[in-house]
Design an enzyme around this catalytic site. Structure first.
Site, PDB file in Angstrom:
ATOM      1  N   HIS A  44       1.180  -5.836  -8.376  1.00  0.00           N
ATOM      2  CA  HIS A  44       0.568  -7.267  -8.217  1.00  0.00           C
ATOM      3  C   HIS A  44      -0.824  -7.178  -7.924  1.00  0.00           C
ATOM      4  CE1 HIS A  44       0.952 -11.162  -5.378  1.00  0.00           C
ATOM      5  NE2 HIS A  44       0.322 -11.282  -6.598  1.00  0.00           N
ATOM      6  N   SER A  89       7.952  -4.178  -0.852  1.00  0.00           N
ATOM      7  CA  SER A  89       6.472  -4.232  -1.025  1.00  0.00           C
ATOM      8  C   SER A  89       5.802  -3.234  -0.132  1.00  0.00           C
ATOM      9  CB  SER A  89       5.747  -5.486  -0.655  1.00  0.00           C
ATOM     10  OG  SER A  89       4.329  -5.245  -0.370  1.00  0.00           O
ATOM     11  N   ASP A  96       0.866  -4.090  -3.941  1.00  0.00           N
ATOM     12  CA  ASP A  96      -0.029  -5.136  -3.730  1.00  0.00           C
ATOM     13  C   ASP A  96      -1.575  -4.690  -3.666  1.00  0.00           C
ATOM     14  OD1 ASP A  96       1.592  -7.614  -3.333  1.00  0.00           O
ATOM     15  OD2 ASP A  96       2.324  -6.323  -1.745  1.00  0.00           O
ATOM     16  N   HIS A 121       7.216  -2.665  -5.325  1.00  0.00           N
ATOM     17  CA  HIS A 121       6.180  -3.579  -5.558  1.00  0.00           C
ATOM     18  C   HIS A 121       4.764  -3.191  -4.948  1.00  0.00           C
ATOM     19  CE1 HIS A 121       4.689  -7.946  -6.047  1.00  0.00           C
ATOM     20  NE2 HIS A 121       4.012  -7.951  -4.874  1.00  0.00           N
ATOM     21  N   MET A 169      -5.336  -5.394  -3.526  1.00  0.00           N
ATOM     22  CA  MET A 169      -6.278  -6.565  -2.953  1.00  0.00           C
ATOM     23  C   MET A 169      -7.694  -6.139  -2.915  1.00  0.00           C
ATOM     24  SD  MET A 169      -3.918  -7.694   0.242  1.00  0.00           S
ATOM     25  CE  MET A 169      -2.183  -8.168  -0.058  1.00  0.00           C
ATOM     26  N   MET A 203       4.119 -17.508  -6.110  1.00  0.00           N
ATOM     27  CA  MET A 203       3.970 -17.114  -4.546  1.00  0.00           C
ATOM     28  C   MET A 203       4.683 -18.165  -3.550  1.00  0.00           C
ATOM     29  SD  MET A 203       2.182 -14.221  -4.885  1.00  0.00           S
ATOM     30  CE  MET A 203       1.850 -14.174  -3.166  1.00  0.00           C
ATOM     31  N   MET A 263      -4.249  -8.633  -7.048  1.00  0.00           N
ATOM     32  CA  MET A 263      -4.775  -9.815  -6.209  1.00  0.00           C
ATOM     33  C   MET A 263      -6.370  -9.396  -6.226  1.00  0.00           C
ATOM     34  SD  MET A 263      -2.033 -10.438  -3.523  1.00  0.00           S
ATOM     35  CE  MET A 263      -1.235  -8.608  -3.516  1.00  0.00           C
ATOM     36  N   ASP A 318       7.474 -14.046  -3.934  1.00  0.00           N
ATOM     37  CA  ASP A 318       6.764 -12.992  -3.082  1.00  0.00           C
ATOM     38  C   ASP A 318       6.150 -13.836  -2.076  1.00  0.00           C
ATOM     39  OD1 ASP A 318       5.283 -11.132  -2.031  1.00  0.00           O
ATOM     40  OD2 ASP A 318       4.033 -10.891  -3.864  1.00  0.00           O
TER      41      ASP A 318
HETATM   42  C1  DX5 Z   1       1.205 -10.929  -0.174  1.00  0.00           C
HETATM   43  C2  DX5 Z   1       1.822  -9.906  -1.026  1.00  0.00           C
HETATM   44  C3  DX5 Z   1       2.960  -9.582  -0.544  1.00  0.00           C
HETATM   45  C4  DX5 Z   1       3.365  -9.305   0.756  1.00  0.00           C
HETATM   46  C5  DX5 Z   1       4.675  -9.615   1.133  1.00  0.00           C
HETATM   47  O1  DX5 Z   1      -0.067 -11.298  -0.559  1.00  0.00           O
HETATM   48  O2  DX5 Z   1       1.652 -10.289  -2.340  1.00  0.00           O
HETATM   49  O3  DX5 Z   1       3.705  -8.753  -1.668  1.00  0.00           O
HETATM   50  O4  DX5 Z   1       3.316  -7.729   0.857  1.00  0.00           O
HETATM   51  O5  DX5 Z   1       4.836  -9.648   2.363  1.00  0.00           O
HETATM   52  P1  DX5 Z   1       6.037 -10.141   3.277  1.00  0.00           P
HETATM   53  O6  DX5 Z   1       7.368  -9.777   2.665  1.00  0.00           O
HETATM   54  O7  DX5 Z   1       5.852  -9.390   4.609  1.00  0.00           O
HETATM   55  O8  DX5 Z   1       5.703 -11.598   3.399  1.00  0.00           O
HETATM   56 ZN    ZN Z   2       2.804  -9.088  -3.748  1.00  0.00          ZN
END
Ligand code: DX5
Ligand code: ZN
Length: 224
Positions: free
Chosen positions: A67, A9, A36, A34, A38, A138, A69, A176
């Site tokens: 992903h 990620s 993320d 990956h 947000m 998750m 969010m 994840d």
């Molecule tokens: C959290 C994200 C993850 C995050 C994971 O909301 O969806 O993908 O980057 O980070 P680690 O591996 O550090 O928990």
């Molecule tokens: Zn993620």
């Protein structure tokens, strides 16, 4: 040979050196990248949007696992598909019309992923499985990297694996959040085919290649 696919990620990478981090992940043998996204609404944090996905697309040939969010992701599916997302994963909790949204992702040309937060009933995944390429369990509350793995996620992975084997054997299961060289072992044994790792790959402990090797080695010796 490794028994899981690794999806580093980018959230935990140095944003001043994103291109280099992407290339290091690819050279280290990552299977996916990956990303993320947000929005500061669905989750408390804001990360990045489609422009960064497009930049990652330029920097690597790895499949991009995006992903989302964000609230009402139906507003942005086409934008992320155009930016180069290979898989678009949406949250069941972020939309009122999940069936329609999954169809929209399919029509965009991207593969279809569905994510569930840690306490969202798995019946949602069961109903959605016929439409999915990726089922994301998750293992932290979404929004931040570096959180602790929620142990109850292991039972959820096992349950999703049983559903997947029965309903849609081609669907991959992804985990994840909170993945370390310790937690990865039970996550893979409980059913994860694709493992997302942010801090464990891009954190400060070693090079990206060393960190990837540490995750692979943690799982490999247990297999015969
Ligand atoms: C959290 C994200 C993850 C995050 C994971 O909301 O969806 O993908 O980057 O980070 P680690 O591996 O550090 O928990
Ligand atoms: Zn993620």
């Amino acid at each position: 040979m490794s028994s899981f696919l690794l999806a580093p990620s980018l959230l935990a990478a140095d944003f001043a050196k994103l291109g280099r981090c992407v290339q290091e992940a690819q050279q280290a043998g990552a299977d996916y990248l990956h990303l993320d996204v947000m929005d500061g609404r669905f989750v408390p944090n804001i990360s990045f949007g489609a422009a960064v996905v497009a930049a990652a697309r330029q920097a690597t040939s790895l499949p991009l696992d995006v992903h989302l969010m964000i609230e009402q992701p139906e507003r942005y599916v086409e934008q992320f598909a155009a930016a180069g997302a290979d898989v678009i994963t949406v949250h069941a909790e972020a939309t009122w019309h999940l069936h329609r949204l999954l169809q929209q992702v399919r029509e965009s040309g991207a593969k279809v992923g569905l994510a569930l937060n840690p306490l969202t009933p798995l019946a949602v995944m069961e109903g959605a499985l016929p439409y999915l390429d990726l089922a994301l369990v998750m293992s932290v509350n979404p929004g931040f990297g570096g959180q602790e793995f929620i142990q109850a996620s292991l039972g959820r992975l096992e349950a999703v694996r049983r559903m997947r084997d029965r309903i849609n054997p081609n669907c991959l299961i992804e985990v994840d959040g909170g993945i370390t060289p310790t937690t990865i072992v039970s996550a893979v044994y409980s059913g994860a085919d694709v493992v997302v790792a942010g801090s464990a790959v891009f954190g400060s402990m070693g090079s990206v290649a060393e960190n990837v090797a540490r995750l692979r080695d943690a799982v490999a010796p247990k297999l015969s």
